[in-house]
Scaffold this active site. Structure first.
Site, PDB file in Angstrom:
ATOM      1  N   ALA A 166      11.836  29.527 -27.985  1.00 57.20           N
ATOM      2  CA  ALA A 166      11.009  30.308 -28.668  1.00 57.20           C
ATOM      3  C   ALA A 166       9.684  30.590 -28.178  1.00 57.20           C
ATOM      4  CB  ALA A 166      10.492  29.523 -29.804  1.00 57.20           C
ATOM      5  N   ALA A 167       9.431  29.688 -26.914  1.00 60.20           N
ATOM      6  CA  ALA A 167       7.917  30.050 -26.221  1.00 60.20           C
ATOM      7  C   ALA A 167       7.987  31.382 -25.456  1.00 60.20           C
ATOM      8  CB  ALA A 167       7.898  28.974 -25.373  1.00 60.20           C
ATOM      9  N   PRO A 168       6.808  32.041 -25.707  1.00 62.91           N
ATOM     10  CA  PRO A 168       5.574  31.824 -26.096  1.00 62.91           C
ATOM     11  C   PRO A 168       5.473  31.882 -27.611  1.00 62.91           C
ATOM     12  CG  PRO A 168       5.268  33.705 -25.186  1.00 62.91           C
ATOM     13  CD  PRO A 168       6.610  33.417 -24.700  1.00 62.91           C
ATOM     14  N   ASP A 191      15.999  20.526 -26.276  1.00 60.60           N
ATOM     15  CA  ASP A 191      16.970  21.304 -25.205  1.00 60.60           C
ATOM     16  C   ASP A 191      17.832  21.830 -25.939  1.00 60.60           C
ATOM     17  OD1 ASP A 191      18.809  22.116 -23.407  1.00 60.60           O
ATOM     18  OD2 ASP A 191      19.082  20.243 -22.435  1.00 60.60           O
ATOM     19  N   CYS A 195      16.574  39.315 -22.451  1.00 57.90           N
ATOM     20  CA  CYS A 195      15.729  40.556 -21.847  1.00 57.90           C
ATOM     21  C   CYS A 195      16.337  40.845 -20.569  1.00 57.90           C
ATOM     22  CB  CYS A 195      14.412  40.350 -21.974  1.00 57.90           C
ATOM     23  SG  CYS A 195      13.930  38.488 -21.052  1.00 57.90           S
TER      24      CYS A 195
HETATM   25  C1  LIG Z   1      13.045  34.833 -22.911  1.00 60.80           C
HETATM   26  S1  LIG Z   1      11.969  33.408 -22.974  1.00 60.80           S
HETATM   27  C2  LIG Z   1      11.709  33.116 -24.833  1.00 60.80           C
HETATM   28  C3  LIG Z   1      10.672  33.982 -25.540  1.00 60.80           C
HETATM   29  C4  LIG Z   1      10.306  34.011 -27.073  1.00 60.80           C
HETATM   30  N1  LIG Z   1      11.457  33.855 -27.742  1.00 60.80           N
HETATM   31  C5  LIG Z   1       9.413  34.995 -27.476  1.00 60.80           C
HETATM   32  O1  LIG Z   1       9.835  35.984 -28.070  1.00 60.80           O
HETATM   33  O2  LIG Z   1       8.233  34.748 -27.460  1.00 60.80           O
HETATM   34  C6  LIG Z   1      13.298  32.167 -22.934  1.00 60.80           C
HETATM   35  C7  LIG Z   1      12.737  30.713 -23.340  1.00 60.80           C
HETATM   36  O3  LIG Z   1      13.677  29.867 -23.187  1.00 60.80           O
HETATM   37  C8  LIG Z   1      13.217  28.291 -22.737  1.00 60.80           C
HETATM   38  N2  LIG Z   1      14.226  27.805 -22.164  1.00 60.80           N
HETATM   39  C9  LIG Z   1      14.880  27.733 -21.275  1.00 60.80           C
HETATM   40  N3  LIG Z   1      15.888  26.871 -21.230  1.00 60.80           N
HETATM   41  C10 LIG Z   1      16.153  26.257 -22.321  1.00 60.80           C
HETATM   42  C11 LIG Z   1      16.891  25.091 -22.935  1.00 60.80           C
HETATM   43  N4  LIG Z   1      17.838  24.616 -22.262  1.00 60.80           N
HETATM   44  N5  LIG Z   1      16.427  24.813 -24.313  1.00 60.80           N
HETATM   45  C12 LIG Z   1      15.365  25.392 -24.941  1.00 60.80           C
HETATM   46  N6  LIG Z   1      14.538  26.324 -24.523  1.00 60.80           N
HETATM   47  C13 LIG Z   1      15.047  26.848 -23.189  1.00 60.80           C
HETATM   48  C14 LIG Z   1      12.256  28.830 -21.788  1.00 60.80           C
HETATM   49  O4  LIG Z   1      11.299  27.773 -21.608  1.00 60.80           O
HETATM   50  C15 LIG Z   1      11.533  29.945 -22.357  1.00 60.80           C
HETATM   51  O5  LIG Z   1      10.482  29.889 -23.015  1.00 60.80           O
END
Ligand SMILES: C[S@@+](CC[C@H](N)C(=O)[O-])C[C@H]1O[C@@H](n2cnc3c(N)ncnc32)[C@H](O)[C@@H]1O
Length: 449
Positions: A263-265, A312, A384
């Site tokens: 979800a981040a940011p 995770d 994306c």
């Molecule tokens: C495309 S970004 C998300 C953008 C966000 N959904 C938004 O709209 O602002 C992908 C995210 O996946 C997280 N990520 C990567 N591997 C992950 C995992 N195994 N479990 C949870 N989050 C993960 C990253 O830290 C990153 O923040």
């Protein structure tokens, strides 16, 4: 001593290209050292050099007896900083050259001053002559260049885009070199689109397009967020038009338990909360604790609340409370190849082998998160990325193996597996959204497919 912006830009580009650091980490560190408008110029130069890196390197190739290597690599990038300004900015050539040459003092190598001055002056003359001959011949000599230089992307990536999109590959690569429009997401809990439009009109902020499905507004020019009506009060957010499709496709209903995974940011977490009032709850999880700080900040500005968890997604047992979700948005970690125009460092940081690793991670997350969805519930898989192996092929594989998963077609692209959005060169009445992918999956109540 005054801080020299060109020296900071060269350091930043060196950190990205030679040391594999992300521009999102490096640029703010350098921007902290300068004031106001200079922050913008520093950003413009760093983004520009990374957008046109192969072309700029090609421009100076014949102008030096031997390339700058080892500890002198930062000066290689300083030369590109100079060339970029001459080619692509309105900074007068003499100022671009003298400021760039002056950066050698700050980078503690005055010996290279003469070399850099000579290369930039020679380039300036060569560029002037090329422009004049192009006007005479009425043809561009870029036609003779290899694709990696002409389109400013690594060759492995160009091949993948050509294979996936034989008719659109050039338009996709050209779009990646453009500056993206600034898109607004109106918080419709506060204002209808028409009302916010009026606020923009009153503030004399020009917009060029309103996307019909979501009401996403593309501004004619990027502006400081603090000039947007009600930004600090949460009336509006910055989010690309493609990312704004997520909440609409998820279409969470009153009383739903929603999971926003990766979800981040928090852009999409907040949009889900704005889109449907009276949700039972939204749980936002991400593996990176530091990135979750931004989720809290966004929620706070918009006066929204969610359960924010560090976890995770590939291993839900460690954080899940065993309550099934009605709707899940899985915005999977991906190659980011749809957002290169916003993050030009992706072109140089991402390697071909990374894609295979990402595909395995996406598969794991999708499989494990699926078990958190209620029978009858909906999961939106989003990336994306523009690469089919992360998108339609990933989903095709999933629905073949997962007996209780049904693909729901998305009207915008109903004959395909999911909806693949592609960036295109911007037009005044048709500004481009990012490259993005969405697939809508429903969990069958019984397994009879
Ligand atoms: C495309 S970004 C998300 C953008 C966000 N959904 C938004 O709209 O602002 C992908 C995210 O996946 C997280 N990520 C990567 N591997 C992950 C995992 N195994 N479990 C949870 N989050 C993960 C990253 O830290 C990153 O923040």
């Amino acid at each position: 001593m005054n801080i020299n912006i060109r020296a900071l830009a060269a350091k930043c580009i060196y950190a990205v290209v030679d040391q594999g650091r992300s521009l999102a980490d490096e640029l703010p560190k350098q921007q902290e050292r300068v004031e106001g408008k200079d922050k913008g110029l520093l950003q413009e130069i760093c983004y520009g050099v990374l957008r046109f890196l192969p072309e700029l390197e090609n421009d100076v190739r014949g102008l030096m007896q031997k390339p700058l290597t080892g500890k002198q690599r930062v000066f290689h990038f300083l030369i590109l900083v100079g060339v970029y300004q001459i080619k692509y900015t309105r900074i007068p050539d003499h100022a671009a050259v003298s400021e760039t040459v002056a950066a050698t003092a700050q980078l503690k190598n005055k010996h290279l001053k003469g070399l850099i001055n000579g290369v930039l002056r020679n380039f300036q003359r060569k560029f002037q002559l090329e422009k004049e001959s192009e006007l005479d011949d009425n043809h561009s000599n870029t036609k003779k260049l290899p694709d990696a230089i002409k389109f400013n992307h690594p060759s492995w990536f160009i091949k993948k885009v050509q294979a996936a999109y034989p008719h659109q590959w050039q338009s996709i690569l050209l779009a990646n070199q453009e500056k993206p429009p600034m898109w607004l997401r109106v918080n419709q809990q506060h204002h209808q689109i028409a009302e916010y439009r009026k606020l923009l009109d009153d503030a004399e902020i020009e917009y060029q397009f309103i996307e019909p499905a979501t009401g996403a507004i593309a501004l004619s020019q990027a502006i400081d967020v603090n000039k947007l009506p009600g930004f600090q009060d949460g009336w509006v957010s910055i989010q690309d038009g493609a990312a704004q499709q997520a909440a609409r496709l998820l279409d969470a209903q009153k009383g739903d338990l929603v999971l926003d995974c990766c979800a981040a940011p928090g852009g999409k977490t907040c949009h889900i909360l704005e889109y449907t009032s009276d949700l039972a709850s939204v749980t936002a999880i991400d593996i990176e604790e530091t990135r979750l700080i931004r989720v809290h900040e966004n929620l706070q500005r918009l006066k929204l609340s969610a359960n924010v968890i560090t976890g995770d997604a590939a291993n839900p047992k460690t954080w899940w409370d065993n309550q099934l979700f009605d709707r899940i948005l899985l915005d999977a970690p991906c190659s980011g190849t749809g957002v290169i125009r916003r993050h030009p460092d992706i072109k140089w940081l991402r390697k071909e082998d990374d894609i295979k690793t990402l595909i395995v991670l996406q598969q794991q997350i999708l499989k494990n998160i699926w078990s958190l969805l209620k029978p009858g519930g909906t999961l939106i898989y989003a990336t994306c990325s523009i690469l089919p192996e992360e998108n339609s092929e990933q989903i095709k594989d999933f629905i073949t193996k997962q007996a209780d998963a049904e693909l729901i077609s998305i009207p915008e692209d109903e004959n395909n597996i999911g909806w693949q959005l592609l960036a295109h060169p911007n037009k005044q009445d048709n500004p481009s959204m990012d490259g993005f992918y969405y697939a809508k999956l429903k969990k069958l109540i019984s397994h009879s497919k």
